[in-house]
Design a protein around this motif. Structure first.
Motif, PDB file in Angstrom:
ATOM      1  N   CYS A 126       0.834  -1.210   0.000  1.00 29.34           N
ATOM      2  CA  CYS A 126       0.000   0.000   0.000  1.00 29.34           C
ATOM      3  C   CYS A 126       0.864   1.254   0.000  1.00 29.34           C
ATOM      4  O   CYS A 126       0.553   2.241  -0.686  1.00 29.34           O
ATOM      5  N   TRP A 154       0.551   4.002  -3.046  1.00 33.95           N
ATOM      6  CA  TRP A 154      -0.330   5.134  -2.745  1.00 33.95           C
ATOM      7  C   TRP A 154       0.337   6.293  -2.011  1.00 33.95           C
ATOM      8  O   TRP A 154      -0.280   7.342  -1.832  1.00 33.95           O
ATOM      9  N   ASP A 164       0.425   9.767  -3.808  1.00 36.71           N
ATOM     10  CA  ASP A 164      -0.834  10.505  -3.835  1.00 36.71           C
ATOM     11  C   ASP A 164      -1.044  11.290  -2.550  1.00 36.71           C
ATOM     12  O   ASP A 164      -1.528  12.429  -2.562  1.00 36.71           O
ATOM     13  N   VAL A 165      -0.696  10.693  -1.411  1.00 35.90           N
ATOM     14  CA  VAL A 165      -0.853  11.389  -0.127  1.00 35.90           C
ATOM     15  C   VAL A 165       0.112  12.566  -0.045  1.00 35.90           C
ATOM     16  O   VAL A 165      -0.250  13.653   0.436  1.00 35.90           O
ATOM     17  N   GLY A 175      -7.659   1.396  -2.319  1.00 29.15           N
ATOM     18  CA  GLY A 175      -8.146   2.210  -3.432  1.00 29.15           C
ATOM     19  C   GLY A 175      -9.648   2.413  -3.381  1.00 29.15           C
ATOM     20  O   GLY A 175     -10.145   3.499  -3.683  1.00 29.15           O
ATOM     21  N   ALA A 184     -10.258   4.936  -0.769  1.00 32.81           N
ATOM     22  CA  ALA A 184      -9.787   6.246  -1.224  1.00 32.81           C
ATOM     23  C   ALA A 184     -10.753   6.892  -2.198  1.00 32.81           C
ATOM     24  O   ALA A 184     -10.894   8.116  -2.231  1.00 32.81           O
ATOM     25  N   PRO A 233      -7.317   9.759  -0.536  1.00 33.44           N
ATOM     26  CA  PRO A 233      -6.182   8.908  -0.148  1.00 33.44           C
ATOM     27  C   PRO A 233      -5.657   9.173   1.256  1.00 33.44           C
ATOM     28  O   PRO A 233      -5.192   8.255   1.927  1.00 33.44           O
TER      29      PRO A 233
END
Length: 421
Positions: free
Chosen positions: A241, A245, A248-249, A368, A371, A376
């Motif tokens: 994860c 991801w 994006d954060v 996802g 999110a 996210p």
């Protein structure tokens, strides 16, 4: 205290796992480039992660029978040959079905490498196996730092990412030639004592006890193994994860641009590399269970800093701390799992690959999906849940190891001190 001896077998198994790490950690930056080439959506490009999960399942199923037939050392070399063939195909082929198939092939043979290295190091080093596995995964993470840099340099020079696949093939060939030159022969089976089911002398009391219980079970995998298996699924979910991801954060919450956010993900791998180098020393002094609980605590602290930080440099600092903790999750869990498996280590190593498939196949999809509803940043609160579950599983694993501890002829517990040499 156990002593870790760095002989030729040790160094070459480190190198073999590092070759797998070059692909595994380098493939993340390739996925967006593939998406641009193939003109697909992010969801369709993400199917390449599913391909890795499918390959992990296939490789896990194949390892035990292949290792029984060929031996563990030859199985590792077969795995590297398959990785080289799959990587070459990935570099040459362009249609989506072809690249998906190539990734699945690479992961299938890659799991033969991972499982073989884990078993060889566990049986070769006995009580020092947690330290050896930690250092081997440091080599894997170190190559994971190198791969994105090579890919970035190739792309920036106008050659694209595909020539980098030739670098992977070349590195595999180089290690194979070096093994021939130095006459390195990896062990094929357990040493005689281990084949008979006896635990290594000087092993931590809890792990030694569980290994004895596994021997009595005649190649059946004990309860402690399955707890460790679920634990690897939970900690693996955290790692995948983060790799998919985190950028994006960093963009949505810490204010980094797209390029900086993508590059900053390397902070996790850098932390893992340093953590595994240092963790090898810690694993010689401390038993695996309390060390794993400490690593989970470090991961939670790093996540808290990363998730709450409103500015980029502070969030990246949190990622480094998070990587330091994550560094020890897998090496310690797999060392416990293979030790308690006793004579069923080949079977245990194959099944452990399924935990990677669970992590790659389920956790990113779940995160996802969340999110899409809450964004996210809030969705990342699933990660403390994975960390909490991992801590609870570690405590259950500790109880299972204590329950398997042998007793004296009078029925009293063995009083040897755990984890100290």
């Amino acid at each position: 205290m156990p002593r870790l001896i760095h002989d030729k077998t040790t160094w070459f198994t480190y190198a073999q796992l590092g070759l797998w790490g070059f692909f595994l950690y380098g493939f993340g930056p390739v996925v967006p480039l593939l998406r641009d080439e193939q003109g697909t959506s992010a969801a369709v490009a993400g199917l390449h992660s599913t391909g890795i999960a499918v390959g992990a399942l296939l490789g896990g199923a194949l390892f035990a029978p292949v290792a029984r037939r060929l031996g563990r050392g030859p199985t590792i070399w077969l795995g590297l040959a398959g990785v080289a063939a799959g990587v070459a195909a990935l570099g040459l082929l362009r249609p989506l079905p072809a690249t998906l198939a190539a990734v699945a092939v690479i992961a299938t043979f890659g799991m033969l490498v991972v499982s073989g290295v884990n078993v060889v190091l566990t049986t070769h080093h006995g009580p020092a196996a947690p330290a050896a596995l930690t250092e081997a995964n440091a080599a894997c993470a170190g190559m994971g730092i190198l791969a994105p840099l090579v890919i970035g340099a190739a792309v920036n020079s106008g050659h694209g990412w595909r020539p980098v696949m030739a670098v992977e093939v070349g590195l595999i060939a180089l290690v194979a030639v070096a093994a021939l030159a130095f006459r390195v022969r990896l062990p094929k089976t357990f040493p005689a004592a281990a084949a008979a089911g006896g635990p290594a002398a000087g092993a931590p009391a809890e792990v030694t006890a569980a290994a004895s219980a596994a021997t009595r079970a005649a190649h059946r995998l004990p309860r402690a193994y399955w707890i460790a298996w679920v634990l690897m699924s939970a900690t693996g979910s955290i790692e995948v994860c983060l790799s998919l991801w985190t950028a994006d954060v960093l963009r949505s919450h810490a204010g980094l641009g797209a390029g900086s956010a993508s590059a900053a993900v390397a902070a996790i791998v850098g932390g893992m590399f340093v953590g595994r180098l240092a963790g090898g020393r810690f694993a010689l002094r401390w038993p695996p269970v309390p060390l794993l609980l400490g690593a989970l605590t470090v991961s939670l602290a790093g996540f808290a800093l990363f998730w709450t930080a409103p500015i980029g440099w502070l969030a990246v600092t949190g990622l480094v701390v998070l990587g330091l903790g994550n560094a020890l999750h897998y090496p310690l869990a797999i060392s416990i799992a293979l030790t308690v498996a006793g004579p069923a280590a080949d079977k245990a190593a194959g099944w452990s690959s399924y935990s990677m498939g669970v992590g790659f196949g389920i956790a990113p999809v779940l995160l996802g999906w969340v999110a899409d509803g809450v964004g996210p940043h809030l969705a990342f609160l699933l990660l403390p849940g994975f960390l909490a579950a991992s801590a609870l599983l570690t405590l259950r694993l500790s109880r299972a190891l204590r329950a398997a501890r042998p007793t004296t002829p009078a029925g009293g517990p063995v009083l040897s001190a755990p984890g100290r040499g």
